[in-house]
Enzyme design. Sequence first.
Site, PDB file in Angstrom:
ATOM      1  N   GLY A 289       0.794  -1.227   0.000  1.00  0.00           N
ATOM      2  CA  GLY A 289       0.000   0.000   0.000  1.00  0.00           C
ATOM      3  C   GLY A 289       0.816   1.263   0.000  1.00  0.00           C
ATOM      4  O   GLY A 289       0.253   2.365  -0.051  1.00  0.00           O
ATOM      5  N   ALA A 366       9.125  -4.152  -0.421  1.00  0.00           N
ATOM      6  CA  ALA A 366       9.109  -2.686  -0.384  1.00  0.00           C
ATOM      7  C   ALA A 366       8.705  -2.148   0.983  1.00  0.00           C
ATOM      8  O   ALA A 366       8.679  -0.935   1.181  1.00  0.00           O
ATOM      9  CB  ALA A 366       8.142  -2.150  -1.454  1.00  0.00           C
ATOM     10  N   ILE A 408      13.840  -3.453  -2.240  1.00  0.00           N
ATOM     11  CA  ILE A 408      13.826  -2.053  -2.687  1.00  0.00           C
ATOM     12  C   ILE A 408      14.704  -1.271  -1.728  1.00  0.00           C
ATOM     13  O   ILE A 408      14.340  -1.038  -0.569  1.00  0.00           O
ATOM     14  CB  ILE A 408      12.394  -1.471  -2.687  1.00  0.00           C
ATOM     15  CG1 ILE A 408      11.427  -2.408  -3.407  1.00  0.00           C
ATOM     16  CG2 ILE A 408      12.399  -0.081  -3.309  1.00  0.00           C
ATOM     17  CD1 ILE A 408      11.803  -2.730  -4.820  1.00  0.00           C
ATOM     18  N   LYS A 412      20.326   6.383   0.041  1.00  0.00           N
ATOM     19  CA  LYS A 412      20.717   6.785   1.399  1.00  0.00           C
ATOM     20  C   LYS A 412      21.459   5.670   2.132  1.00  0.00           C
ATOM     21  O   LYS A 412      22.004   5.890   3.213  1.00  0.00           O
ATOM     22  CB  LYS A 412      19.479   7.236   2.187  1.00  0.00           C
ATOM     23  CG  LYS A 412      18.879   8.524   1.631  1.00  0.00           C
ATOM     24  CD  LYS A 412      17.556   8.868   2.281  1.00  0.00           C
ATOM     25  CE  LYS A 412      17.005  10.169   1.699  1.00  0.00           C
ATOM     26  NZ  LYS A 412      16.753  10.106   0.254  1.00  0.00           N
ATOM     27  N   ASN A 450      15.340   9.705  -4.904  1.00  0.00           N
ATOM     28  CA  ASN A 450      14.005  10.197  -4.589  1.00  0.00           C
ATOM     29  C   ASN A 450      13.029   9.904  -5.727  1.00  0.00           C
ATOM     30  O   ASN A 450      13.357  10.079  -6.893  1.00  0.00           O
ATOM     31  CB  ASN A 450      14.055  11.710  -4.341  1.00  0.00           C
ATOM     32  CG  ASN A 450      14.873  12.048  -3.115  1.00  0.00           C
ATOM     33  OD1 ASN A 450      14.366  12.074  -2.012  1.00  0.00           O
ATOM     34  ND2 ASN A 450      16.166  12.282  -3.308  1.00  0.00           N
ATOM     35  N   GLY A 453       6.327  11.903  -6.592  1.00  0.00           N
ATOM     36  CA  GLY A 453       4.970  11.438  -6.334  1.00  0.00           C
ATOM     37  C   GLY A 453       4.877  10.525  -5.131  1.00  0.00           C
ATOM     38  O   GLY A 453       3.777  10.140  -4.739  1.00  0.00           O
TER      39      GLY A 453
END
Length: 644
Positions: A289, A366, A408, A412, A450, A453
């Site tokens: 989600g 993810a 994922i 960073k 980054n 969205g």
Amino acid sequence: MRAILELSRFKKQLLAASVDAVMLPLTLFFAIWLRYDHVDLLLIKQYAWLMLAAPLVSIPVFIRIGLYRAMIRFIDPKIVYVVVLGVSLSLVVLVTMSAIVTRLEGLSRGVFGIYWVSAILYMVAGRFIARGYFIRAMGPLDGTRVAIYGAGNAGVQLASALRMVPDYTPVAFIDDNRDLQGATIAGIRVHGSDNLERLITRRSIKEILVAMPSLSRAQQKDILNRLEPLKVKVKITPPVGSLLSGQLRLQDVRDIEIEDLLGRDPVVPDMGLLSSCITGKSVLVTGAGGSIGSELCRQILRLKPSRMLLLESAEFNLYSIEQELQGMRQSLGIELELIPFLGSVLDQQKCTRMLQTFNVDTIYHAAAYKHVPLVEHNPVEGIRNNVFGTLSIARAAVDARVGRFVLISTDKAVRPTNVMGCTKRMAELILQAFAREQKHTRFCMVRFGNVLGSSGSVVPLFHSQIMAGGPITVTHPEITRYFMTISEAAQLVLQAGAMGEGGDVFVLDMGEPVKIIDLAKRMIHLSGHEVKSDATPEGTIEIRQIGLRPGEKLYEELLIGANAQGTGHPLIMRAQEAELAWPALQRILDRLNDACNRFDVETVRELLLEAVSEYAPQCGIEDFIWTARTARIKPETARIHAVK
């Protein structure tokens, strides 16, 4: 004219048919006069029945082909084809009737030819004249004065659409084609792009609409670079492939988005790579989600897996993505089993049962906490979710003999300066170690920067701050970031995952890094505003520097070392990164788990430094509870200070 505009739709159609019923006999009379150079009583008697028959035949034909359904104010040149068809069909009927009734005796074929041309001219010219009168009758054009960049088909279509609404008044075309410059198209003069500042001042232009949907992103970016210094609001049309109707409409024009400023054209995906781990297989997405997880789900569904499992800890997010995917599945006619699971990757027993029960072939992991300041203030929760959550689902994948596992990751994780980045690097180390300990499950990870969205992205924040009149808040004038669209990132993740051989660290080509303060200035200028500063006190939007947040890094990197290798995909590289053997890593993880359970954040910090040698904390320990206790003040006061 206003009274006509206020008539009902049926009455307007009836009026148009009535006018045609009068004008068509007159047109035939005119054709007779042109053919014979005179009209006498004998000729009138000879052609009288034909003049009466003309409207009786033609109007039903016009009704049948839909000529009267077209609204006069919105007609376009395509109506010419409809008119020609209608007049031609009606003329065929008239000629056939004449042949039956009189066998064409005493009737001139030239009259029919002249009538055909004259009737077409009347029908077309009459409707465009009426269109002009109706548009004028709607009132004076006092909307926002706009220039349209691009005098091609899209620009002309847009100008026609703008004339139908009172909000905009198109006053100029701008085009780089010298053959068009100086011409007048649709009543609007075409200007070059050499002296736009003078044109904008002279014609009081408030907005520029870029109507060139066939441009590549690089060409579009070049135009936006030239328009930025003008400080007028700029809007843009989507790519031509997005215009499903083939026509450009006013609602297709949108505000500038960050992807327009990046100027990178998408690379055509390798369908073989996309489908190899998905099509016909059972696939699990953790964090389904979230921003990245949900986009992965959308793209995976289109590749037609046999079964799709969604694991998400947030109930509403899971409900939302499941409903969306069910709608997509039905609209695309895809047959698959879609199973939502409410739960956490930390529940290893549940994950193992889920993977075994549904014979999962591929996992896209993810699920993670990703917001740097929040994880910095809540390090134990960040470690549990990002490190031990990855450990849990990875162990479950090995136990269930899952074929492929894709993590994922993030830029960073490279020389991290914050807890979030350090936890993602530790997740990478876990998968690298697991890849060496067994051979059945292929573990790999994909790093990128980054995503536009995604939740917490800087771009929507800047948009909302500009809409509110400012100020725009920037943490540091030198801060730079890599950006990629969320759809491109998900697509590349799916392709990179198919290349994994075991322990691979894939890095996506994010293009050139963007200086955040420059991005803010460009968004201000292209929104029609000026930056307010000491040099430009008349500006409307201020850029305010608020200082780096805890754990925030000035520059992001994608590689720890400089030994990346290319792959078969131009935007995917394979990094060669240092690894930590599983026995040593396991000892650190056991001690880290114990420190987290005891809420010993000082030991947690020491173990993070031991596990990730490149970790260089940008700040001290920022955990809310730890700082409150250390400062010997009430926790309520510490929380209030932290919020401020």
